[in-house]
Design a protein around this motif. Structure first.
Motif, short mmCIF file in Angstrom:
data_model
loop_
_atom_site.label_atom_id
_atom_site.label_comp_id
_atom_site.label_asym_id
_atom_site.label_seq_id
_atom_site.Cartn_x
_atom_site.Cartn_y
_atom_site.Cartn_z
N ALA A 31 122.79 28.34 56.53
CA ALA A 31 122.94 28.37 55.10
C ALA A 31 122.55 29.86 54.56
O ALA A 31 123.34 30.29 53.23
N ASP A 32 121.18 30.55 55.37
CA ASP A 32 121.11 31.36 54.73
C ASP A 32 121.00 33.26 55.90
O ASP A 32 120.73 34.19 55.09
N GLY A 33 122.02 32.71 56.79
CA GLY A 33 122.29 34.29 57.59
C GLY A 33 123.59 33.68 58.39
O GLY A 33 123.81 32.66 58.76
N ALA A 34 123.31 34.42 59.53
CA ALA A 34 124.62 34.75 60.57
C ALA A 34 123.91 35.65 61.78
O ALA A 34 123.39 36.51 61.40
N ALA A 35 124.93 35.17 63.03
CA ALA A 35 124.79 36.68 64.13
C ALA A 35 126.41 36.61 63.89
O ALA A 35 127.47 36.00 64.22
N ILE A 36 126.15 37.89 64.21
CA ILE A 36 128.33 38.61 64.41
C ILE A 36 127.99 39.20 65.31
O ILE A 36 126.93 39.95 65.75
N ASP A 37 128.87 39.63 65.97
CA ASP A 37 128.92 40.53 67.47
C ASP A 37 130.51 41.55 66.74
O ASP A 37 131.20 41.16 65.98
N LEU A 38 129.83 42.84 67.40
CA LEU A 38 130.72 43.67 66.92
C LEU A 38 131.84 44.83 67.60
O LEU A 38 131.23 44.82 69.37
N ASP A 39 132.63 45.03 67.99
CA ASP A 39 133.49 45.20 69.25
C ASP A 39 133.23 47.22 69.99
O ASP A 39 133.11 47.34 70.96
N ALA A 40 132.08 47.75 69.00
CA ALA A 40 131.56 48.61 69.04
C ALA A 40 129.68 49.28 68.20
O ALA A 40 129.75 48.22 67.12
N LEU A 41 129.58 49.83 68.74
CA LEU A 41 128.13 50.17 68.31
C LEU A 41 128.75 50.63 67.08
O LEU A 41 129.05 51.93 66.92
N VAL A 42 128.50 49.60 65.71
CA VAL A 42 128.66 50.75 64.24
C VAL A 42 126.89 50.99 63.54
O VAL A 42 126.30 49.88 63.29
#
Length: 107
Positions: free
Chosen positions: A61-72
């Motif tokens: 409810a407070d947040g998430a963890a995400i993965d990106l394909d590249a360093l951004v």
């Protein structure tokens, strides 16, 4: 004579979170206010005129963890959208580890 290893602050904090249960197994103590659930969903981060695709790996409810394909490099605030769930939240980055980023949802 055996010399005790010098631990960094990060290592000491990590080991402080470990706790043995009554079976003798070591487990992490969860310190988050809301439990996170593992997911595997496609998402989009939007800010200014930019759109970046990401994979949402866990959510609460407070947040998430995400993965990106590249360093951004991300701004201090942006929008996370998951189209299939009709989910849109303003958020801010809280931590980063290579291409995984922890987000806090902004109220």
């Amino acid at each position: 004579m055996q010399v005790a290893p010098v631990l960094s602050l990060v290592q000491r904090n990590f080991y402080a979170l470990l706790q043995k249960d009554h079976y003798g197994l070591t487990r992490m103590i969860e310190k988050r206010a809301a439990q996170r659930y593992r997911v595997f969903k496609g998402g989009k981060i939007t800010f200014e005129n930019s759109r970046i695709t990401c994979t949402v790996r866990n959510m609460s409810a407070d947040g998430a963890a995400i993965d990106l394909d590249a360093l951004v490099t991300l701004p201090q605030s942006f929008t996370l959208a998951i189209a299939r769930d009709n989910f849109v939240r303003k958020c801010r980055p809280v931590w980063r580890s290579d291409r995984r980023i922890g987000l806090a949802f902004v109220q």
